[in-house]
Design an enzyme around this catalytic site. Structure first.
Site, PDB file in Angstrom:
ATOM      1  N   ALA A   4       0.000  -8.098   7.885  1.00  0.00           N
ATOM      2  CA  ALA A   4      -0.674  -7.917   9.182  1.00  0.00           C
ATOM      3  C   ALA A   4       0.257  -7.472  10.302  1.00  0.00           C
ATOM      4  CB  ALA A   4      -1.366  -9.214   9.585  1.00  0.00           C
ATOM      5  N   TYR A  32      -0.174   2.485 -10.381  1.00  0.00           N
ATOM      6  CA  TYR A  32      -0.800   2.169  -9.096  1.00  0.00           C
ATOM      7  C   TYR A  32      -2.273   1.825  -9.278  1.00  0.00           C
ATOM      8  CZ  TYR A  32      -2.771   2.790  -4.420  1.00  0.00           C
ATOM      9  OH  TYR A  32      -3.453   2.604  -3.243  1.00  0.00           O
TER      10      TYR A  32
END
Length: 430
Positions: A20, A170
């Site tokens: 964040a 990925y």
């Protein structure tokens, strides 16, 4: 469902958000902070990063300024004890945890043979294991909340092989995050809502700048669209669970009609995000329609071997589009291109005019043409000759070609990004 008045707000709720300190995670945090929420910033960056903006402390200051309460915690989600410590600190500070947002993620868009083991470990550790362990650690506290939610920033699990072939590791790692949604939503049904959120288009973040290079932001939306979509999900009752939400789809259902407000460059074609098949074709068509007169001019150029219908060209098929493209590239090269790029590109083309071609932007003076480069290539790109011409005449963005499976890249990805920058400079001559 449209225009529904949401009664559950986030005032006084505690959100534990990984990653964040910047980007999407911070945008979600700031949206909740405006309601007066408590935000636990669980991220690695405590000291300023040399290239990426923001730390857990600068994010905390922004959250406080927006009206929330912030608790910055140094958390590398690869380290289980750091997760445990941050969760304990959050509970001690705010009395519990109501919402977990698993946003932290690692990315390497490389093929199987090009992906170093340490990169595989990073993606699996951050994306899958980090999401799983953070969820596991927060769940005992989430179960005590009135309206608990887990939200993973991960895609719907599209099994089309094209989403695996260019970046298998990925894809596995992101789908691992989505499998956590699938399993935990059912496991904790009635107790904790567990959902996934994914953007319809590329989102402009510092990470996208690194992946896409200069100018990529025009094809992106702001992080605000994901923050708004996340807010919609997190303010729904816990019976809303097990969903793989696409931001624009949800917001349209909620009554949003103007999506230009989310665009970096309103009216510019948007690049679709990974893992969404149908949208790729739609956006590709939009990109070709955008500036249609230029596209028609370039098509004629390709068909007639260049401006004025010139027939002479170097290479095995004089006057053909690929040979003509390389002729123009050779003529447009400058020492500045060589100095700023310092890379050798090899193209393995299929279809008409197929074979091996190269652009040498490392050797003094530079060169381009048919055959293998004079020195070992730094990047090998495989695609059809038709898509190659589209890419070099500005009708197909390299980033879009790669994401849609039309272009396969082996080698130095940062150099591949430099090539896109050079293309934008050459387009006026092609």
């Amino acid at each position: 469902m449209k225009n529904r008045v949401i009664s559950w707000k986030l005032a006084g709720c505690t959100l534990f958000i990984t990653g964040a300190s910047r980007g999407i995670g911070k945008a979600i945090a700031l949206k909740a902070a405006k309601d007066g929420a408590n935000i636990v910033i669980a991220a690695k960056t405590a000291e300023p990063h040399p290239t990426l903006p923001g730390t857990i402390y600068t994010a905390a200051a922004e959250i406080e300024a927006a009206g929330g309460k912030a608790l910055p915690c140094i958390v590398n989600v690869r380290e289980e004890q750091q997760i445990i410590n941050a969760v304990e600190k959050a509970v001690k500070t705010f009395g519990g945890i109501d919402i977990l947002v698993n946003n932290a993620s690692a990315i390497s868009l490389t093929g199987t043979l090009e992906t170093e083991t340490k990169k595989v470990n990073l993606m699996m550790d951050v994306n899958v294991r980090g999401t799983y362990l953070t969820s596991k650690t927060c769940l005992p506290h989430l179960r005590k909340s009135k309206n608990p939610h887990i939200l993973n920033l991960s895609p719907p699990m599209n099994m089309n092989p094209m989403w695996f072939k260019n970046h298998c590791a990925y894809t596995i790692s992101k789908y691992g995050m989505s499998m956590c949604v699938l399993g935990m939503a059912e496991e904790f049904r009635g107790e904790v809502a567990v959902n996934a959120l994914w953007p319809k288009t590329a989102i402009h973040t510092a990470a996208m700048d690194m992946l896409g290079g200069a100018g990529i932001e025009k094809q992106c939306r702001k992080t605000d669209i994901l923050a708004d979509a996340a807010y919609c999900i997190l303010t729904k009752p816990k019976t809303f669970t097990g969903n793989f939400v696409i931001d624009e789809v949800l917001l349209r259902e909620e009554g949003v009609k103007d999506f230009d407000v989310y665009a970096i460059a309103p009216g510019h074609p948007l690049m679709p995000d990974f893992f969404l098949d149908v949208e790729i074709d739609t956006t590709a068509m939009k990109q070709e329609r955008y500036g249609a007169s230029q596209a028609v001019k370039e098509e004629k150029l390709s068909q007639h071997g260049g401006a004025g219908g010139a027939k002479a060209a170097t290479g095995p098929a004089p006057g053909k589009p690929v040979a003509e493209t390389f002729r123009v590239i050779q003529g447009a090269m400058s020492e500045e291109h060589v100095r700023s790029t310092q890379g050798v590109f090899q193209f393995e083309l299929s279809g008409e005019e197929g074979g091996t071609w190269y652009i040498d932007l490392k050797t003094q003076g530079g060169s381009a043409g048919f055959g293998k480069p004079p020195v070992t290539a730094d990047v090998v790109m495989s695609m059809s000759s038709t898509d190659f011409v589209k890419m070099f005449t500005g009708k197909l963005k390299p980033t879009l070609a790669f994401m849609s499976g039309k272009l396969r890249i082996k080698g130095n990805m940062s150099l591949a990004i430099k090539l896109e920058k050079m293309l934008s400079q050459l387009n006026s001559k092609l």
